[in-house]
Design a protein around this motif. Structure first.
Motif, short mmCIF file in Angstrom:
data_model
loop_
_atom_site.label_atom_id
_atom_site.label_comp_id
_atom_site.label_asym_id
_atom_site.label_seq_id
_atom_site.Cartn_x
_atom_site.Cartn_y
_atom_site.Cartn_z
N HIS A 97 -2.37 -2.24 -8.07
CA HIS A 97 -2.55 -0.81 -8.34
C HIS A 97 -3.45 -0.25 -7.24
CE1 HIS A 97 -2.34 2.76 -10.72
NE2 HIS A 97 -3.65 2.89 -10.70
N ASN A 98 -2.93 0.73 -6.53
CA ASN A 98 -3.63 1.31 -5.37
C ASN A 98 -4.03 0.23 -4.37
OD1 ASN A 98 -3.38 3.93 -6.42
ND2 ASN A 98 -5.19 3.63 -7.67
N GLY A 99 -3.12 -0.74 -4.16
CA GLY A 99 -3.33 -1.78 -3.16
C GLY A 99 -4.18 -2.95 -3.59
N GLU A 100 -4.73 -2.90 -4.80
CA GLU A 100 -5.61 -3.97 -5.29
C GLU A 100 -4.91 -4.77 -6.39
OE1 GLU A 100 -8.64 -4.74 -4.08
OE2 GLU A 100 -8.31 -3.18 -2.59
N PRO A 101 -5.01 -6.11 -6.37
CA PRO A 101 -4.41 -6.90 -7.44
C PRO A 101 -5.15 -6.68 -8.76
CG PRO A 101 -5.65 -8.30 -5.94
CD PRO A 101 -5.67 -6.92 -5.36
N VAL A 102 -4.39 -6.37 -9.82
CA VAL A 102 -5.00 -6.07 -11.12
C VAL A 102 -4.53 -6.99 -12.24
CG1 VAL A 102 -5.57 -3.66 -10.60
CG2 VAL A 102 -3.32 -4.22 -11.53
N GLU A 103 -3.37 -7.60 -12.08
CA GLU A 103 -2.83 -8.51 -13.11
C GLU A 103 -2.11 -9.65 -12.40
OE1 GLU A 103 -3.02 -8.02 -16.46
OE2 GLU A 103 -3.62 -5.93 -16.58
N LYS A 104 -2.22 -10.85 -12.97
CA LYS A 104 -1.53 -12.02 -12.40
C LYS A 104 -0.92 -12.83 -13.52
CE LYS A 104 -2.43 -15.86 -9.21
NZ LYS A 104 -3.48 -16.50 -8.38
N LEU A 105 0.39 -13.07 -13.42
CA LEU A 105 1.12 -13.86 -14.40
C LEU A 105 1.74 -15.06 -13.70
CD1 LEU A 105 3.00 -10.95 -16.13
CD2 LEU A 105 1.23 -12.32 -17.17
N ASN A 120 0.79 -1.23 0.00
CA ASN A 120 0.00 0.00 0.00
C ASN A 120 0.83 1.28 0.00
OD1 ASN A 120 -2.68 -1.08 -0.04
ND2 ASN A 120 -2.29 -1.85 2.02
N LYS A 121 2.15 1.18 0.01
CA LYS A 121 3.00 2.37 0.02
C LYS A 121 3.06 3.09 -1.32
CE LYS A 121 6.19 1.43 3.80
NZ LYS A 121 7.60 1.20 4.15
N ASN A 122 2.91 2.34 -2.42
CA ASN A 122 3.04 2.92 -3.75
C ASN A 122 1.76 2.71 -4.55
OD1 ASN A 122 5.86 2.18 -2.80
ND2 ASN A 122 6.32 3.36 -4.62
N ALA A 123 1.58 3.55 -5.56
CA ALA A 123 0.41 3.40 -6.43
C ALA A 123 0.49 2.09 -7.21
CB ALA A 123 0.29 4.58 -7.38
N THR A 124 1.70 1.74 -7.67
CA THR A 124 1.88 0.51 -8.44
C THR A 124 2.98 -0.33 -7.80
OG1 THR A 124 1.26 1.69 -10.45
CG2 THR A 124 2.31 -0.45 -10.73
N THR A 125 2.65 -1.58 -7.55
CA THR A 125 3.59 -2.51 -6.93
C THR A 125 3.55 -3.83 -7.68
OG1 THR A 125 3.13 -1.50 -4.76
CG2 THR A 125 4.25 -3.63 -4.76
N LEU A 126 4.73 -4.35 -8.00
CA LEU A 126 4.86 -5.66 -8.63
C LEU A 126 5.39 -6.60 -7.55
CD1 LEU A 126 6.38 -6.46 -12.07
CD2 LEU A 126 7.14 -7.70 -10.07
N VAL A 127 4.70 -7.72 -7.35
CA VAL A 127 5.10 -8.68 -6.32
C VAL A 127 5.39 -10.03 -6.97
CG1 VAL A 127 4.48 -9.81 -4.16
CG2 VAL A 127 3.63 -7.50 -4.63
N GLU A 128 6.57 -10.55 -6.70
CA GLU A 128 6.96 -11.88 -7.17
C GLU A 128 6.80 -12.86 -6.01
OE1 GLU A 128 9.97 -15.19 -7.53
OE2 GLU A 128 10.16 -13.49 -6.21
N PHE A 129 6.05 -13.92 -6.25
CA PHE A 129 5.89 -14.99 -5.28
C PHE A 129 6.74 -16.16 -5.76
CE2 PHE A 129 2.14 -12.43 -4.79
CZ PHE A 129 1.86 -12.47 -3.43
N GLY A 130 7.72 -16.55 -4.96
CA GLY A 130 8.63 -17.60 -5.38
C GLY A 130 9.24 -18.30 -4.18
N ALA A 131 10.38 -18.94 -4.42
CA ALA A 131 11.12 -19.64 -3.37
C ALA A 131 12.60 -19.63 -3.75
CB ALA A 131 10.62 -21.06 -3.22
N VAL A 132 13.44 -19.75 -2.74
CA VAL A 132 14.88 -19.72 -2.95
C VAL A 132 15.34 -20.85 -3.86
CG1 VAL A 132 17.11 -19.76 -1.76
CG2 VAL A 132 15.15 -18.73 -0.65
#
Length: 106
Positions: free
Chosen positions: A80-88, A16-28
């Motif tokens: 975008h604005n804290g809401e998920p908008v795209e999922k790859l 929620n800190k930025n208007a647009t945030t990209l988050v990668e879900f992964g593992a080492v």
């Protein structure tokens, strides 16, 4: 900017800190995730303040990963604005991420 590791505790506040945030879900241990991280570093540098790039280790943060239905790694979700908008799901070429980010970072 760089890729910031987040967990179950600080995920919501960081997204929620930025208007647009990209988050990668992964593992080492995930080979495609290792390939994706340099791409995410480049995107973070190129977009600067317009984009926050976060990574979540699914094994260390199962609540967050489960909350977004992560079944395969890597999975990238754009918020975008804290809401998920795209999922790859799965590793994609850099231009795929750039095309999606263009919708939210202008």
């Amino acid at each position: 900017m760089s890729v910031l590791a987040v967990n179950d505790i600080n995920f919501n506040s960081e997204v929620n800190k930025n208007a647009t945030t990209l988050v990668e879900f992964g593992a080492v241990w995930c080979p495609p995730c290792k390939v994706l991280l340099p791409i995410l570093d480049e995107l973070s540098d190129e977009y600067g303040e317009r984009l926050a790039v976060l990574k979540v280790d699914c094994e260390e943060s199962p609540v967050t990963a489960g909350g977004f239905g992560i079944l395969s790694m890597p999975t990238v979700i754009v918020f975008h604005n804290g809401e998920p908008v795209e999922k790859l799901v799965g590793l994609r070429p850099k231009n795929v991420y750039e095309n999606i980010l263009a919708k939210y970072t202008t």
